[in-house]
Design a protein around this motif. Structure first.
Motif: not given
Ligand SMILES: Cc1cc2nc3c(=O)[nH]c(=O)nc-3n(C[C@H](O)[C@H](O)[C@H](O)COP(=O)(O)O)c2cc1C
Length: 366
Positions: A251-258
Protein backbone atom coordinates in the motif's frame (compact mmCIF):
# COMPACT_ATOMS: atom_id res chain seq x y z
CA UNK A 1 1.88 0.58 29.27
CA UNK A 2 5.49 1.68 28.86
CA UNK A 3 6.66 -1.92 29.14
CA UNK A 4 4.33 -2.93 26.31
CA UNK A 5 5.67 -0.09 24.14
CA UNK A 6 9.22 -1.35 24.80
CA UNK A 7 8.36 -4.96 23.91
CA UNK A 8 6.75 -3.78 20.69
CA UNK A 9 9.88 -1.86 19.75
CA UNK A 10 12.10 -4.90 20.32
CA UNK A 11 9.68 -6.96 18.17
CA UNK A 12 9.97 -4.38 15.37
CA UNK A 13 13.77 -4.47 15.39
CA UNK A 14 13.88 -8.25 15.62
CA UNK A 15 11.40 -8.68 12.75
CA UNK A 16 13.17 -6.11 10.56
CA UNK A 17 16.51 -7.87 11.14
CA UNK A 18 15.23 -11.43 10.57
CA UNK A 19 12.30 -11.32 8.13
CA UNK A 20 11.72 -9.96 4.64
CA UNK A 21 9.91 -6.70 5.39
CA UNK A 22 10.47 -4.83 2.16
CA UNK A 23 7.75 -4.01 -0.37
CA UNK A 24 7.11 -6.88 -2.80
CA UNK A 25 4.92 -5.61 -5.67
CA UNK A 26 5.15 -1.84 -5.38
CA UNK A 27 8.52 -0.29 -6.23
CA UNK A 28 9.88 3.17 -5.44
CA UNK A 29 9.64 4.07 -9.14
CA UNK A 30 13.31 5.07 -9.25
CA UNK A 31 13.87 2.29 -11.82
CA UNK A 32 11.72 4.43 -14.17
CA UNK A 33 13.77 7.59 -13.52
CA UNK A 34 16.94 7.90 -15.58
CA UNK A 35 19.75 10.38 -15.14
CA UNK A 36 21.27 11.50 -18.42
CA UNK A 37 24.83 10.19 -18.71
CA UNK A 38 27.49 12.67 -19.87
CA UNK A 39 30.26 11.02 -21.86
CA UNK A 40 32.43 14.04 -21.17
CA UNK A 41 31.42 15.29 -17.71
CA UNK A 42 33.80 18.30 -17.83
CA UNK A 43 34.32 18.13 -14.05
CA UNK A 44 36.71 16.25 -11.75
CA UNK A 45 35.36 13.47 -9.52
CA UNK A 46 37.37 14.64 -6.51
CA UNK A 47 35.89 18.12 -6.80
CA UNK A 48 32.26 17.01 -6.48
CA UNK A 49 30.87 18.95 -3.50
CA UNK A 50 28.13 17.28 -1.43
CA UNK A 51 27.80 19.98 1.24
CA UNK A 52 24.69 22.04 1.83
CA UNK A 53 22.61 23.88 4.42
CA UNK A 54 19.09 22.90 5.42
CA UNK A 55 16.94 23.76 8.46
CA UNK A 56 19.68 26.22 9.39
CA UNK A 57 22.23 23.40 9.75
CA UNK A 58 25.31 22.67 7.66
CA UNK A 59 25.50 19.12 6.28
CA UNK A 60 28.63 17.51 4.81
CA UNK A 61 26.31 15.55 2.50
CA UNK A 62 22.55 15.51 1.82
CA UNK A 63 21.76 12.41 3.91
CA UNK A 64 20.06 11.62 7.20
CA UNK A 65 19.45 8.34 8.95
CA UNK A 66 15.70 8.14 9.41
CA UNK A 67 13.93 7.48 12.72
CA UNK A 68 14.41 3.88 13.82
CA UNK A 69 14.50 3.28 17.54
CA UNK A 70 15.01 4.01 21.24
CA UNK A 71 13.39 2.88 24.47
CA UNK A 72 15.22 -0.42 24.89
CA UNK A 73 18.77 -1.61 25.52
CA UNK A 74 19.20 -2.72 21.88
CA UNK A 75 17.64 0.54 20.75
CA UNK A 76 20.18 2.48 22.79
CA UNK A 77 23.09 0.62 21.17
CA UNK A 78 21.67 1.21 17.70
CA UNK A 79 21.12 4.90 18.41
CA UNK A 80 24.67 5.27 19.76
CA UNK A 81 26.17 3.60 16.67
CA UNK A 82 24.18 5.76 14.26
CA UNK A 83 24.97 8.92 16.25
CA UNK A 84 28.73 8.25 16.20
CA UNK A 85 28.67 7.58 12.47
CA UNK A 86 26.65 10.67 11.54
CA UNK A 87 28.78 12.85 13.81
CA UNK A 88 31.95 11.68 12.05
CA UNK A 89 30.43 12.13 8.59
CA UNK A 90 28.64 15.44 9.26
CA UNK A 91 25.19 13.99 8.49
CA UNK A 92 21.93 13.93 10.48
CA UNK A 93 19.67 11.40 12.17
CA UNK A 94 16.26 10.93 13.72
CA UNK A 95 15.48 8.86 16.79
CA UNK A 96 12.46 6.55 16.90
CA UNK A 97 9.18 7.51 18.54
CA UNK A 98 9.90 8.90 22.02
CA UNK A 99 6.55 7.81 23.40
CA UNK A 100 8.20 5.21 25.64
CA UNK A 101 10.46 7.84 27.26
CA UNK A 102 7.57 10.26 27.67
CA UNK A 103 5.73 7.48 29.53
CA UNK A 104 8.74 6.20 31.44
CA UNK A 105 11.67 8.57 32.22
CA UNK A 106 13.84 5.52 33.03
CA UNK A 107 14.39 4.96 29.30
CA UNK A 108 15.23 8.59 28.40
CA UNK A 109 18.94 7.73 28.21
CA UNK A 110 18.30 5.34 25.28
CA UNK A 111 17.40 8.42 23.22
CA UNK A 112 19.66 10.98 24.92
CA UNK A 113 22.67 8.82 24.02
CA UNK A 114 22.44 10.27 20.51
CA UNK A 115 23.35 13.79 21.64
CA UNK A 116 26.12 12.39 23.85
CA UNK A 117 27.67 10.61 20.85
CA UNK A 118 26.85 13.35 18.34
CA UNK A 119 27.35 16.76 19.97
CA UNK A 120 27.25 18.59 16.63
CA UNK A 121 25.16 16.50 14.24
CA UNK A 122 21.61 17.39 13.22
CA UNK A 123 19.29 15.31 15.43
CA UNK A 124 15.52 15.03 15.15
CA UNK A 125 13.20 14.19 18.03
CA UNK A 126 10.13 12.06 17.18
CA UNK A 127 6.52 11.81 18.29
CA UNK A 128 3.47 10.24 16.63
CA UNK A 129 0.41 11.98 15.21
CA UNK A 130 -1.74 9.23 16.77
CA UNK A 131 -0.56 10.41 20.20
CA UNK A 132 -1.33 14.03 19.28
CA UNK A 133 -4.94 12.98 18.68
CA UNK A 134 -5.01 11.44 22.14
CA UNK A 135 -3.83 14.43 24.13
CA UNK A 136 -0.10 14.89 23.50
CA UNK A 137 0.69 18.53 22.71
CA UNK A 138 3.31 21.22 23.13
CA UNK A 139 4.34 19.93 26.58
CA UNK A 140 5.31 16.48 25.26
CA UNK A 141 6.82 17.95 22.07
CA UNK A 142 9.04 20.27 24.14
CA UNK A 143 10.08 17.42 26.42
CA UNK A 144 10.96 15.19 23.45
CA UNK A 145 13.15 17.94 21.98
CA UNK A 146 14.85 18.78 25.29
CA UNK A 147 15.63 15.11 25.92
CA UNK A 148 18.07 15.15 22.98
CA UNK A 149 18.73 18.87 22.64
CA UNK A 150 17.26 18.14 19.23
CA UNK A 151 17.62 20.45 16.22
CA UNK A 152 14.11 19.62 14.97
CA UNK A 153 11.01 17.64 15.85
CA UNK A 154 9.60 15.02 13.49
CA UNK A 155 5.92 14.19 13.83
CA UNK A 156 5.29 10.80 12.26
CA UNK A 157 2.19 9.74 10.36
CA UNK A 158 1.62 5.96 10.39
CA UNK A 159 -2.10 5.35 9.85
CA UNK A 160 -1.44 2.07 8.00
CA UNK A 161 0.56 0.60 10.86
CA UNK A 162 -1.92 1.78 13.47
CA UNK A 163 -4.76 0.21 11.46
CA UNK A 164 -3.06 -3.16 11.35
CA UNK A 165 -1.39 -3.59 14.72
CA UNK A 166 -3.60 -4.94 17.53
CA UNK A 167 -2.73 -2.08 19.94
CA UNK A 168 -3.14 0.47 17.12
CA UNK A 169 -4.47 3.96 17.80
CA UNK A 170 -6.58 4.82 14.79
CA UNK A 171 -7.76 8.26 15.90
CA UNK A 172 -6.34 10.63 13.29
CA UNK A 173 -9.15 13.24 13.29
CA UNK A 174 -8.29 16.77 14.48
CA UNK A 175 -4.53 16.29 14.44
CA UNK A 176 -3.83 19.31 12.19
CA UNK A 177 -4.74 21.98 14.80
CA UNK A 178 -2.41 20.29 17.31
CA UNK A 179 0.43 20.30 14.76
CA UNK A 180 -0.26 23.99 14.14
CA UNK A 181 -0.03 24.81 17.85
CA UNK A 182 3.21 22.88 18.19
CA UNK A 183 4.67 24.68 15.18
CA UNK A 184 3.78 28.05 16.73
CA UNK A 185 5.10 27.32 20.21
CA UNK A 186 8.08 25.03 19.73
CA UNK A 187 11.47 26.71 19.37
CA UNK A 188 12.85 24.25 16.77
CA UNK A 189 11.61 23.45 13.23
CA UNK A 190 8.81 20.89 12.93
CA UNK A 191 8.99 18.26 10.19
CA UNK A 192 6.09 15.96 9.33
CA UNK A 193 7.05 12.49 8.11
CA UNK A 194 5.31 9.42 6.76
CA UNK A 195 6.65 5.97 7.54
CA UNK A 196 6.54 4.16 4.19
CA UNK A 197 3.31 5.13 2.38
CA UNK A 198 4.21 8.54 0.91
CA UNK A 199 2.48 11.94 0.98
CA UNK A 200 0.32 13.38 -1.82
CA UNK A 201 0.34 16.92 -3.23
CA UNK A 202 -2.91 18.04 -1.57
CA UNK A 203 -1.94 16.69 1.85
CA UNK A 204 1.49 18.27 1.54
CA UNK A 205 -0.10 21.64 0.78
CA UNK A 206 -2.35 21.42 3.85
CA UNK A 207 0.60 20.52 6.04
CA UNK A 208 2.71 23.36 4.63
CA UNK A 209 -0.11 25.78 5.45
CA UNK A 210 0.28 24.82 9.14
CA UNK A 211 3.74 26.39 9.09
CA UNK A 212 5.86 23.24 9.23
CA UNK A 213 9.52 23.57 8.19
CA UNK A 214 9.77 20.46 6.02
CA UNK A 215 8.14 17.23 4.85
CA UNK A 216 9.67 13.77 4.82
CA UNK A 217 7.68 11.74 2.30
CA UNK A 218 8.83 8.21 3.27
CA UNK A 219 7.14 6.74 0.21
CA UNK A 220 6.27 3.18 -0.73
CA UNK A 221 8.78 0.75 -2.21
CA UNK A 222 11.03 0.20 0.82
CA UNK A 223 10.21 -0.95 4.33
CA UNK A 224 6.56 -2.00 4.59
CA UNK A 225 4.96 -1.56 8.01
CA UNK A 226 2.13 -3.82 6.89
CA UNK A 227 4.80 -6.49 6.41
CA UNK A 228 6.27 -5.89 9.88
CA UNK A 229 2.81 -6.17 11.44
CA UNK A 230 2.10 -9.28 9.32
CA UNK A 231 5.05 -11.00 10.99
CA UNK A 232 4.01 -9.82 14.45
CA UNK A 233 0.52 -11.21 13.84
CA UNK A 234 1.96 -14.49 12.56
CA UNK A 235 4.07 -14.88 15.70
CA UNK A 236 0.88 -14.39 17.78
CA UNK A 237 -1.20 -16.63 15.46
CA UNK A 238 -3.63 -13.76 14.84
CA UNK A 239 -5.00 -14.82 11.45
CA UNK A 240 -7.11 -11.73 10.80
CA UNK A 241 -4.30 -9.24 11.33
CA UNK A 242 -1.92 -11.48 9.44
CA UNK A 243 -4.29 -11.27 6.47
CA UNK A 244 -4.62 -7.49 6.84
CA UNK A 245 -0.82 -7.16 6.82
CA UNK A 246 -0.55 -9.35 3.75
CA UNK A 247 -3.24 -7.44 1.80
CA UNK A 248 -1.82 -4.00 2.60
CA UNK A 249 1.83 -5.07 2.18
CA UNK A 250 2.31 -2.88 -0.92
CA UNK A 251 0.00 0.00 0.00
CA UNK A 252 1.11 3.55 -0.62
CA UNK A 253 2.37 6.17 -3.05
CA UNK A 254 5.66 5.11 -4.67
CA UNK A 255 8.53 7.26 -3.42
CA UNK A 256 9.40 8.80 -6.82
CA UNK A 257 5.74 9.74 -7.41
CA UNK A 258 5.36 11.21 -3.91
CA UNK A 259 8.51 13.22 -4.48
CA UNK A 260 7.08 14.85 -7.60
CA UNK A 261 3.70 15.36 -5.86
CA UNK A 262 5.41 17.26 -3.04
CA UNK A 263 8.38 19.03 -4.65
CA UNK A 264 6.15 20.41 -7.41
CA UNK A 265 3.73 22.14 -5.03
CA UNK A 266 5.71 23.02 -1.88
CA UNK A 267 7.95 25.92 -0.95
CA UNK A 268 9.51 24.11 2.02
CA UNK A 269 12.28 21.47 1.86
CA UNK A 270 11.31 17.90 1.06
CA UNK A 271 13.21 14.98 2.56
CA UNK A 272 13.20 12.00 0.16
CA UNK A 273 12.96 8.62 1.85
CA UNK A 274 11.29 5.25 1.57
CA UNK A 275 13.22 2.54 -0.25
CA UNK A 276 16.35 4.54 -1.12
CA UNK A 277 18.91 1.76 -1.39
CA UNK A 278 21.88 3.12 -3.33
CA UNK A 279 23.66 6.39 -3.97
CA UNK A 280 22.08 6.34 -7.42
CA UNK A 281 18.64 6.43 -5.75
CA UNK A 282 19.88 9.37 -3.67
CA UNK A 283 21.00 11.19 -6.85
CA UNK A 284 17.65 10.57 -8.58
CA UNK A 285 15.73 11.78 -5.51
CA UNK A 286 17.75 15.01 -5.37
CA UNK A 287 17.32 15.51 -9.13
CA UNK A 288 13.56 15.16 -8.62
CA UNK A 289 13.76 18.14 -6.28
CA UNK A 290 14.40 16.72 -2.81
CA UNK A 291 16.52 18.94 -0.55
CA UNK A 292 17.98 16.00 1.36
CA UNK A 293 17.59 12.22 1.45
CA UNK A 294 16.99 9.65 4.19
CA UNK A 295 17.48 5.93 4.74
CA UNK A 296 16.32 3.66 7.59
CA UNK A 297 16.37 -0.05 6.73
CA UNK A 298 19.83 -0.13 5.07
CA UNK A 299 21.35 1.21 8.31
CA UNK A 300 19.57 -1.07 10.77
CA UNK A 301 21.69 -4.23 10.38
CA UNK A 302 25.04 -2.33 10.31
CA UNK A 303 23.97 -0.23 13.31
CA UNK A 304 23.22 -3.37 15.30
CA UNK A 305 26.89 -4.28 14.72
CA UNK A 306 28.31 -0.87 15.68
CA UNK A 307 29.45 2.56 14.55
CA UNK A 308 32.22 1.35 12.20
CA UNK A 309 29.82 -0.79 10.16
CA UNK A 310 27.27 2.02 10.09
CA UNK A 311 29.85 4.47 8.85
CA UNK A 312 30.95 2.04 6.12
CA UNK A 313 27.35 1.71 4.87
CA UNK A 314 26.79 5.47 4.83
CA UNK A 315 30.14 6.17 3.15
CA UNK A 316 29.32 3.73 0.36
CA UNK A 317 26.01 5.52 -0.29
CA UNK A 318 27.87 8.84 -0.48
CA UNK A 319 30.59 7.44 -2.76
CA UNK A 320 27.87 6.23 -5.12
CA UNK A 321 26.10 9.58 -4.98
CA UNK A 322 29.38 11.36 -5.79
CA UNK A 323 30.01 8.97 -8.70
CA UNK A 324 26.52 9.52 -10.15
CA UNK A 325 27.01 13.28 -9.88
CA UNK A 326 30.37 13.01 -11.66
CA UNK A 327 28.79 10.97 -14.48
CA UNK A 328 26.15 13.62 -15.15
CA UNK A 329 28.57 16.52 -14.78
CA UNK A 330 27.02 17.98 -11.61
CA UNK A 331 29.71 19.16 -9.19
CA UNK A 332 27.27 20.46 -6.56
CA UNK A 333 23.93 19.41 -5.09
CA UNK A 334 22.36 22.59 -6.51
CA UNK A 335 23.37 21.50 -10.02
CA UNK A 336 22.18 17.94 -9.41
CA UNK A 337 18.76 19.32 -8.43
CA UNK A 338 18.46 20.85 -11.91
CA UNK A 339 19.80 17.85 -13.84
CA UNK A 340 17.81 16.43 -16.76
CA UNK A 341 15.83 13.27 -16.01
CA UNK A 342 13.94 10.89 -18.26
CA UNK A 343 10.77 9.44 -16.74
CA UNK A 344 9.52 6.24 -18.37
CA UNK A 345 6.84 3.55 -18.03
CA UNK A 346 4.41 3.45 -15.13
CA UNK A 347 6.02 6.39 -13.38
CA UNK A 348 5.48 8.63 -16.42
CA UNK A 349 1.85 7.40 -16.56
CA UNK A 350 1.37 8.25 -12.87
CA UNK A 351 2.71 11.78 -13.31
CA UNK A 352 0.59 12.43 -16.42
CA UNK A 353 -2.56 11.09 -14.70
CA UNK A 354 -1.89 13.40 -11.77
CA UNK A 355 -1.39 16.45 -14.01
CA UNK A 356 2.40 16.79 -13.79
CA UNK A 357 4.51 17.11 -16.91
CA UNK A 358 7.27 14.50 -16.88
CA UNK A 359 8.80 15.89 -20.10
CA UNK A 360 9.80 19.04 -18.19
CA UNK A 361 12.41 17.01 -16.31
CA UNK A 362 13.87 15.70 -19.56
CA UNK A 363 14.24 19.17 -21.06
CA UNK A 364 16.23 20.70 -18.23
CA UNK A 365 19.91 21.20 -18.73
CA UNK A 366 22.84 21.80 -16.45
C1 LIG B 1 12.94 -0.87 12.67
C2 LIG B 1 12.31 0.42 12.25
C3 LIG B 1 11.71 1.22 13.20
C4 LIG B 1 11.11 2.45 12.84
N1 LIG B 1 10.55 3.24 13.80
C5 LIG B 1 10.10 4.48 13.47
C6 LIG B 1 9.65 5.39 14.47
O1 LIG B 1 9.66 5.08 15.67
N2 LIG B 1 9.22 6.63 14.09
C7 LIG B 1 9.21 7.00 12.77
O2 LIG B 1 8.88 8.14 12.48
N3 LIG B 1 9.60 6.15 11.80
C8 LIG B 1 10.05 4.92 12.12
N4 LIG B 1 10.49 4.06 11.14
C9 LIG B 1 10.28 4.44 9.72
C10 LIG B 1 11.52 5.02 9.07
O3 LIG B 1 11.89 6.21 9.71
C11 LIG B 1 11.30 5.27 7.56
O4 LIG B 1 10.35 6.29 7.38
C12 LIG B 1 10.83 4.04 6.80
O5 LIG B 1 11.42 2.86 7.32
C13 LIG B 1 11.11 4.13 5.30
O6 LIG B 1 12.49 4.14 5.02
P1 LIG B 1 13.30 2.85 4.51
O7 LIG B 1 12.54 2.26 3.37
O8 LIG B 1 14.66 3.36 4.15
O9 LIG B 1 13.35 1.87 5.66
C14 LIG B 1 11.11 2.85 11.47
C15 LIG B 1 11.74 2.03 10.51
C16 LIG B 1 12.34 0.83 10.87
C17 LIG B 1 13.00 -0.01 9.81
Amino acid sequence: MAKKTEERKDDHIDICLKEKVQARQVTTGFEEIHLLHKALPEINLDEVDLTGKIFGHKFEAPLIVEAITGGTRDGSKINAAIAKAVEDLGLGMGVGSQRSALEDPAVESTYAVTRKEAPNAFIMANIGAAQLAKGYGIKEATKAVEMLKADALAIHLNPLQEAIQPEGETTFANVMPVIETIVKKLNVPVIVKETGCGISASQARKLEALGIAGIDIAGAGGTSWAAVEYYRARRRRDEIRQRLGEDFWDWGIPTAASLVETTQVLHIPVIASGGLRSGIDLAKALALGASITGVAYPVLAPASLGAAETKKTLKLLLDELRTAMFLIGADSVQKLRRAPLIVTGKMADWLVMRGFEPQNYARRDL
